[in-house]
Write a protein that holds these residues in place. Structure first.
Motif, PDB file in Angstrom:
ATOM      1  N   VAL A   1      46.466  20.886  31.101  1.00  0.00           N
ATOM      2  CA  VAL A   1      45.144  20.713  31.710  1.00  0.00           C
ATOM      3  C   VAL A   1      45.134  19.482  32.613  1.00  0.00           C
ATOM      4  N   LEU A   2      45.696  18.387  32.129  1.00  0.00           N
ATOM      5  CA  LEU A   2      45.714  17.156  32.923  1.00  0.00           C
ATOM      6  C   LEU A   2      46.690  17.270  34.099  1.00  0.00           C
ATOM      7  N   GLU A   3      47.777  17.970  33.895  1.00  0.00           N
ATOM      8  CA  GLU A   3      48.716  18.230  34.993  1.00  0.00           C
ATOM      9  C   GLU A   3      48.006  19.007  36.105  1.00  0.00           C
ATOM     10  N   ALA A   4      47.225  20.020  35.714  1.00  0.00           N
ATOM     11  CA  ALA A   4      46.497  20.819  36.697  1.00  0.00           C
ATOM     12  C   ALA A   4      45.439  20.001  37.425  1.00  0.00           C
ATOM     13  N   ALA A   5      44.956  18.926  36.769  1.00  0.00           N
ATOM     14  CA  ALA A   5      43.969  18.047  37.395  1.00  0.00           C
ATOM     15  C   ALA A   5      44.612  17.007  38.303  1.00  0.00           C
ATOM     16  N   THR A  10      39.902  15.057  30.391  1.00  0.00           N
ATOM     17  CA  THR A  10      39.870  15.091  31.857  1.00  0.00           C
ATOM     18  C   THR A  10      38.895  14.061  32.391  1.00  0.00           C
ATOM     19  N   GLU A  11      37.733  13.951  31.761  1.00  0.00           N
ATOM     20  CA  GLU A  11      36.728  12.998  32.235  1.00  0.00           C
ATOM     21  C   GLU A  11      37.177  11.556  32.004  1.00  0.00           C
ATOM     22  N   ILE A  12      37.787  11.297  30.860  1.00  0.00           N
ATOM     23  CA  ILE A  12      38.332   9.952  30.597  1.00  0.00           C
ATOM     24  C   ILE A  12      39.361   9.588  31.663  1.00  0.00           C
ATOM     25  N   SER A  13      40.249  10.520  31.976  1.00  0.00           N
ATOM     26  CA  SER A  13      41.284  10.277  32.975  1.00  0.00           C
ATOM     27  C   SER A  13      40.675   9.982  34.342  1.00  0.00           C
ATOM     28  N   ASN A  14      39.653  10.740  34.702  1.00  0.00           N
ATOM     29  CA  ASN A  14      39.004  10.534  35.999  1.00  0.00           C
ATOM     30  C   ASN A  14      38.344   9.167  36.095  1.00  0.00           C
ATOM     31  N   VAL A  15      37.682   8.746  35.029  1.00  0.00           N
ATOM     32  CA  VAL A  15      37.001   7.437  35.035  1.00  0.00           C
ATOM     33  C   VAL A  15      38.027   6.315  35.146  1.00  0.00           C
ATOM     34  N   GLN A  36      33.071   0.674  38.830  1.00  0.00           N
ATOM     35  CA  GLN A  36      32.431  -0.494  38.227  1.00  0.00           C
ATOM     36  C   GLN A  36      31.843  -0.057  36.882  1.00  0.00           C
ATOM     37  N   SER A  37      31.827  -0.962  35.953  1.00  0.00           N
ATOM     38  CA  SER A  37      31.327  -0.675  34.592  1.00  0.00           C
ATOM     39  C   SER A  37      32.093   0.496  33.973  1.00  0.00           C
ATOM     40  N   THR A  38      33.439   0.461  34.103  1.00  0.00           N
ATOM     41  CA  THR A  38      34.266   1.535  33.557  1.00  0.00           C
ATOM     42  C   THR A  38      33.972   1.774  32.090  1.00  0.00           C
ATOM     43  N   LYS A  39      33.859   0.693  31.313  1.00  0.00           N
ATOM     44  CA  LYS A  39      33.602   0.814  29.880  1.00  0.00           C
ATOM     45  C   LYS A  39      32.295   1.539  29.627  1.00  0.00           C
ATOM     46  N   GLU A  40      31.281   1.229  30.406  1.00  0.00           N
ATOM     47  CA  GLU A  40      29.975   1.875  30.239  1.00  0.00           C
ATOM     48  C   GLU A  40      30.084   3.374  30.510  1.00  0.00           C
ATOM     49  N   TYR A  41      30.811   3.747  31.545  1.00  0.00           N
ATOM     50  CA  TYR A  41      31.000   5.163  31.861  1.00  0.00           C
ATOM     51  C   TYR A  41      31.777   5.869  30.751  1.00  0.00           C
ATOM     52  N   ILE A  79      30.800   9.424  27.716  1.00  0.00           N
ATOM     53  CA  ILE A  79      31.476  10.725  27.797  1.00  0.00           C
ATOM     54  C   ILE A  79      31.221  11.522  26.514  1.00  0.00           C
ATOM     55  N   PRO A  80      30.765  12.764  26.648  1.00  0.00           N
ATOM     56  CA  PRO A  80      30.528  13.587  25.456  1.00  0.00           C
ATOM     57  C   PRO A  80      31.796  13.810  24.638  1.00  0.00           C
ATOM     58  N   GLN A  81      31.597  14.139  23.378  1.00  0.00           N
ATOM     59  CA  GLN A  81      32.664  14.518  22.459  1.00  0.00           C
ATOM     60  C   GLN A  81      33.681  13.405  22.241  1.00  0.00           C
ATOM     61  N   THR A  82      33.206  12.171  22.331  1.00  0.00           N
ATOM     62  CA  THR A  82      34.053  11.015  22.066  1.00  0.00           C
ATOM     63  C   THR A  82      33.372  10.112  21.048  1.00  0.00           C
ATOM     64  N   ALA A  83      34.162   9.228  20.468  1.00  0.00           N
ATOM     65  CA  ALA A  83      33.627   8.204  19.566  1.00  0.00           C
ATOM     66  C   ALA A  83      34.300   6.886  19.914  1.00  0.00           C
ATOM     67  N   PHE A  84      33.579   5.797  19.720  1.00  0.00           N
ATOM     68  CA  PHE A  84      34.139   4.477  19.997  1.00  0.00           C
ATOM     69  C   PHE A  84      33.538   3.467  19.032  1.00  0.00           C
ATOM     70  N   LEU A  85      34.205   2.327  18.940  1.00  0.00           N
ATOM     71  CA  LEU A  85      33.803   1.242  18.051  1.00  0.00           C
ATOM     72  C   LEU A  85      33.288   0.100  18.902  1.00  0.00           C
ATOM     73  N   THR A  86      32.116  -0.423  18.557  1.00  0.00           N
ATOM     74  CA  THR A  86      31.534  -1.502  19.357  1.00  0.00           C
ATOM     75  C   THR A  86      30.809  -2.508  18.463  1.00  0.00           C
ATOM     76  N   GLY A  87      30.809  -3.743  18.915  1.00  0.00           N
ATOM     77  CA  GLY A  87      30.025  -4.774  18.233  1.00  0.00           C
ATOM     78  C   GLY A  87      28.738  -5.086  18.969  1.00  0.00           C
TER      79      GLY A  87
END
Length: 568
Positions: free
Chosen positions: A47-51, A181-186, A192-197, A201-209
């Motif tokens: 999928v990423l190769e095709a992108a 695919t969306e993570i790769s594009n960002v 700007q504000s890459t982390k915010e974008y 992203i749907p279907q993801t999880a992250f850890l934040t303080g």
């Protein structure tokens, strides 16, 4: 001569053949690299190769010694992607009795020891040690089912989100094509504000303080620490999480752990048929990478001639992770896409004219969905089949029967079998007749799991009477067609809610049917299922009532032995 350029690269030599001076994304997987759409690393890589991305795969890296496998491609331009493989590494390594397995179906020659315990965590820690400034994205069944506080059967304790112990930057849960695919594009666009974008992203999880990153509409679970202290809070956490995951339109879920927060974003809407077709139409070679020449990989041999026709499952079985990982809604491939794959398989050098499985998670759910999807968009039921079949469910078998009949007529097909599980509570006479007379290879395996309706209700499985009706139908159709095929039922012992008296009843039933089980499944608690939550807490999260659990090795062994009433 094998053309290495037809596969995703696994070595520097292969990237040099392409003239690459760097790689965008490096995948690390606990499985051997099999370029087939049944294996996650191959799908995501394609999928990423095709992108337009340069993708390399490091299958089953050696995590001992100097970590040379982790260094072979150097620092990627965008990120590392890590998966334990097609199975949770602990389920892959250990039996229900916690005995070490002597083989690994996803490794050449089936050899054990090619991946570590807690594979995702081990790979991530090594990568973070070697390349602390490179993002690490985790996914696959192991990470997906461990995205929040979960019970670990092998440690016999509640563990926090895998993000905590792995040190990964982000987690992708479920089938990850869209999120990756969306993570790769960002990351490529360096907006700007890459982390915010990224954190939107749907279907993801992250850890934040940072509490400002917690969405206002989020559902707040009891903290990891509170869940450890109070089993009722863990049970309630699971109930809230499962209800939300069964919706089409979900809310974010947040859980605190220490002084940080795990934020789980809602999933993408179900894919369209066109989107799924595009994934299956990518240029897979349908074989292991040439590096495994003359080596047998058992998992590949099992699915080599199989065709997956859809994703998702609305059965909602209490012990199953399919709907939690793939989603409850069925996303089906088009007939044309399925036929294109069969034609490609027929062109492989060792083709013998036999499709081993025209299937899916539940083979007979193809193209099924709500009659009125607006009702589905307001629904949070875990199962469309239990405790009764939803009146809004479209039970039209004609699209599936049309594919069976079309495949049967292809000149290069001798037999097309259905090897995937079927739901015998989702059946029509026409479907049963086509299945039994044309697509069973002598033995049809089904999974009633038990005979005690009290246990089956907890499992979210159909009643025993339903199984007996299907057995009678199976025998009648065999007799009418002049066939002598077997119906093989699968059962589970030691499931929460199952007592030794229930197992005695099951032993009586199997004896009455003259059925002598050779191998049965002892319930294995795996992360993020209703059954596992009941096993750990001793509580039914939906009724909040206590439930009997066979927890000790002695209790589990005693239940399992009831299957073997015919042995002294």
């Amino acid at each position: 001569m094998v053309d290495l350029l037809k596969y995703l690269p696994t070595t520097r030599k292969e990237t040099d053949l392409r003239g690459w001076d760097e790689v965008d994304i490096v995948f690390f997987t606990g499985d051997a690299y099999i370029d087939h759409p049944s294996f996650g690393a191959a799908v995501l890589g394609r999928v990423l190769e095709a992108a337009g991305y340069r993708v390399a795969i490091v299958p089953q890296p050696d995590w001992h010694g100097d970590y040379r496998d982790f260094k072979k491609f150097g620092k990627p331009r965008l990120y590392f992607a890590v998966s334990a493989g097609s199975m949770d590494s602990m389920v892959n390594h250990y039996t229900a009795a916690k005995r070490r397995r002597s083989d690994d179906a996803y490794t050449p020659e089936g050899k054990a020891g090619a991946r570590p315990d807690y594979c995702t965590i081990t790979y991530c820690r090594i990568l973070k040690q070697l390349y602390p400034d490179v993002p690490v994205i985790i996914g696959g069944i192991e990470a997906s089912m461990r995205r929040l506080t979960h019970y670990d059967y092998w440690k016999d304790q509640l563990m926090p989100s895998i993000l905590v112990d792995s040190g990964a930057d982000m987690l992708v849960y479920g089938m990850g094509e869209q999120a990756m695919t969306e993570i790769s594009n960002v990351l490529r666009d360096k907006v700007q504000s890459t982390k915010e974008y990224l954190h939107r992203i749907p279907q993801t999880a992250f850890l934040t303080g940072d509490q400002s990153e917690i969405p206002e509409e989020a559902i707040m679970l009891a903290s990891h620490e509170d869940a450890v202290r109070d089993k009722r809070k863990h049970a309630e956490n699971f109930r809230l999480m499962e209800i939300e995951s069964n919706k089409i339109h979900q809310s974010p879920i947040v859980q605190s752990v220490g002084n940080r927060f795990v934020v789980v974003n809602p999933s993408y809407p179900p894919m369209t048929t066109k989107q799924l077709d595009a994934i299956y139409d990518l240029p897979y070679q349908y074989t292991p990478h040439p590096k495994y020449k003359d080596k047998r990989i058992p998992a590949y041999e099992m699915i080599k001639w199989s065709v997956c026709m859809h994703r998702g499952c609305f059965g909602g079985c209490a012990f199953c992770t399919i709907s939690a990982h793939q989603g409850k809604q069925i996303v089906s491939r088009s007939k044309a896409s399925i036929l294109r794959q069969i034609e490609r398989l027929s062109q492989l050098p060792d083709w013998h004219g036999i499709i081993s499985d025209l299937g899916g998670p539940s083979a007979n759910m193809y193209m099924m969905h709500g009659k009125d999807m607006s009702l589905c968009e307001r629904c949070a039921r875990a199962s469309c089949l239990q405790p009764s079949i939803c009146k809004n469910l479209n039970q039209d078998f004609e699209p599936l029967l049309d594919i069976y009949r079309t495949v049967d007529k292809l000149p290069y097909i001798k037999h097309a079998f259905v090897g995937s599980g079927i739901r015998y509570d989702l059946m029509s006479e026409a479907y049963a007749r086509q299945l039994i007379t044309r697509h069973v290879s002598g033995r049809l395996k089904v999974a009633p799991e038990h005979c005690a309706d009290t246990v089956l209700k907890i499992m979210r499985k159909p009643s025993w009477a339903n199984y007996l009706r299907f057995r009678d139908l199976f025998l009648r159709i065999n007799k009418e067609a002049g066939l002598n095929q077997q119906l093989i039922p699968y059962f589970i012992s030691s499931h929460p809610g199952c007592t030794k008296h229930d197992m005695m009843s099951l032993a009586d039933e199997t004896k009455r049917m003259h059925y002598r089980p050779e191998q049965v499944q002892d319930f294995t608690p795996t992360p993020m299922t209703l059954s596992t939550t009941m096993f750990y807490t001793g509580i039914n999260p939906y009724t909040r009532e206590p439930i009997y659990v066979a927890r000790t090795p002695e209790q589990k062994k005693q239940q399992n032995q009831y299957f073997f009433w015919y042995k002294k």
